[in-house]
Scaffold this motif. Sequence first.
Motif, PDB file in Angstrom:
ATOM      1  N   TYR A 162       8.844 -34.104 -44.755  1.00  0.00           N
ATOM      2  CA  TYR A 162       7.379 -33.394 -44.658  1.00  0.00           C
ATOM      3  C   TYR A 162       7.167 -32.352 -45.588  1.00  0.00           C
ATOM      4  O   TYR A 162       8.065 -31.881 -46.038  1.00  0.00           O
ATOM      5  CB  TYR A 162       7.680 -32.664 -43.285  1.00  0.00           C
ATOM      6  N   ASP A 164       4.438 -29.357 -46.312  1.00  0.00           N
ATOM      7  CA  ASP A 164       3.536 -28.490 -45.342  1.00  0.00           C
ATOM      8  C   ASP A 164       2.248 -27.988 -46.066  1.00  0.00           C
ATOM      9  O   ASP A 164       2.060 -28.502 -47.295  1.00  0.00           O
ATOM     10  CB  ASP A 164       4.416 -27.194 -44.829  1.00  0.00           C
ATOM     11  N   HIS A 181      -4.825 -38.048 -32.154  1.00  0.00           N
ATOM     12  CA  HIS A 181      -6.070 -38.119 -33.088  1.00  0.00           C
ATOM     13  C   HIS A 181      -6.930 -36.819 -32.540  1.00  0.00           C
ATOM     14  O   HIS A 181      -7.513 -37.124 -31.468  1.00  0.00           O
ATOM     15  CB  HIS A 181      -6.566 -39.345 -32.919  1.00  0.00           C
ATOM     16  N   ARG A 185      -8.364 -36.089 -37.763  1.00  0.00           N
ATOM     17  CA  ARG A 185      -6.772 -36.214 -38.242  1.00  0.00           C
ATOM     18  C   ARG A 185      -5.873 -36.628 -37.228  1.00  0.00           C
ATOM     19  O   ARG A 185      -6.057 -36.578 -36.073  1.00  0.00           O
ATOM     20  CB  ARG A 185      -6.510 -34.520 -38.433  1.00  0.00           C
ATOM     21  N   TRP A 186      -4.738 -37.088 -37.783  1.00  0.00           N
ATOM     22  CA  TRP A 186      -3.442 -37.667 -36.912  1.00  0.00           C
ATOM     23  C   TRP A 186      -2.725 -36.705 -37.140  1.00  0.00           C
ATOM     24  O   TRP A 186      -1.953 -36.386 -38.089  1.00  0.00           O
ATOM     25  CB  TRP A 186      -3.011 -39.027 -37.546  1.00  0.00           C
ATOM     26  N   TYR A 187      -2.059 -36.277 -35.790  1.00  0.00           N
ATOM     27  CA  TYR A 187      -0.844 -35.614 -35.743  1.00  0.00           C
ATOM     28  C   TYR A 187       0.223 -36.052 -34.851  1.00  0.00           C
ATOM     29  O   TYR A 187       0.107 -36.925 -34.095  1.00  0.00           O
ATOM     30  CB  TYR A 187      -1.190 -34.183 -34.786  1.00  0.00           C
ATOM     31  N   ARG A 202       1.283 -33.019 -39.491  1.00  0.00           N
ATOM     32  CA  ARG A 202       0.197 -33.826 -39.929  1.00  0.00           C
ATOM     33  C   ARG A 202       0.761 -35.305 -40.278  1.00  0.00           C
ATOM     34  O   ARG A 202       1.726 -35.312 -41.223  1.00  0.00           O
ATOM     35  CB  ARG A 202      -0.598 -33.151 -41.174  1.00  0.00           C
ATOM     36  N   ASP A 204      -0.408 -37.453 -42.124  1.00  0.00           N
ATOM     37  CA  ASP A 204      -0.788 -37.826 -43.796  1.00  0.00           C
ATOM     38  C   ASP A 204       0.239 -37.002 -44.610  1.00  0.00           C
ATOM     39  O   ASP A 204       0.382 -37.306 -45.755  1.00  0.00           O
ATOM     40  CB  ASP A 204      -2.128 -37.490 -44.007  1.00  0.00           C
ATOM     41  N   ARG A 205       1.029 -36.055 -44.028  1.00  0.00           N
ATOM     42  CA  ARG A 205       1.965 -35.361 -44.863  1.00  0.00           C
ATOM     43  C   ARG A 205       3.373 -35.585 -44.664  1.00  0.00           C
ATOM     44  O   ARG A 205       4.239 -35.005 -45.119  1.00  0.00           O
ATOM     45  CB  ARG A 205       1.703 -33.789 -44.526  1.00  0.00           C
TER      46      ARG A 205
END
Length: 324
Positions: A162, A164, A181, A185-187, A202, A204-205
């Motif tokens: 991950y 940050d 969602h 953003r997707w979490y 997140r 995407d991270r």
Amino acid sequence: MADVTERMLSLLSTLQTGRSFSGDELARRLGISPRTLRRDVDRLRGYGYPVDTQPGPGGYYRLAAGRTMPPLVLDDDEAVATLLGLASLAATGPATSGGIDEAATRTYGKLDQFLPARLRPRVAAIRASLETSPHEAPPVTAGQLSLIADAVARHEVVTFTYTDAHGERSRRRVEPYRQIHHLLRWYLLAWDTDRADWRVFRLDRLADPLRTGVHYAPRPLPAESALEYLRRGLHRTRQWVTLVVDAPAPRVLDALRYHDAEIDALGDQRTRVTLALDSWQWLMLNLAFLDADFRINAPPEFTRACRTFASRLLAATADPAHPR
């Protein structure tokens, strides 16, 4: 009597929710007799749909899971909703290889081949009439979403790398709870086993997710829902502000459409808005675009800043012949 095809699609759509339904409940939902329901269930079985039946007291109808199903069948409204949903999702990114937006783009172009022949002209017409503006969002892959979804369903520990918000990388080991969602953003909400606490990540991270095969017992979430927990964390350092705006709710909603605000109509021309803000400047800008009277209920430092700005505006626009 309703068209048989329409009735069958309604029955199939109801059963595809995955629930079990009593015969009386299904007949009531569809507006048909129990005898007609039994005939329609037999027709579905004849088309290849595996409908399980439990007769007698406590009996039910249920679409069996885990078996080969016939091609996708949608009614008119479902086909339109699916097409529009794919178009919206395809507009959320650059359609790079592996992204969920790229998968939506591919599906958008081939949906009609899975539909009944009578629906294909309508879907083709909607596709030809539709353009969507891009809303750039951080890319997330379908593979990531699927892997974590399987882990959530099986209560299986997941590991990943991950990065940050400060660019620091770490290896995490978590018990995944929900994917969320929210505002493009997707979490992932999960229990971090090394930190012994709930964490929001997140997607995407997140890189190199792996299912470990290690199972866990689900924990009670310290909130009514995963979304509530996420919003609570996002708003932790913000100030809560309530407005009453002399404008109809649809107009207020349009002005604040990209923000996480609770909007309640107090009548045809008055609307209450509750939102968490980083700064008073953001609120002033959006209220200016609304062009309506309003009242603010906020912490003292927030309202003092608003009054100071209002005084500056009055001074800047005063008539030189009649200074204040």
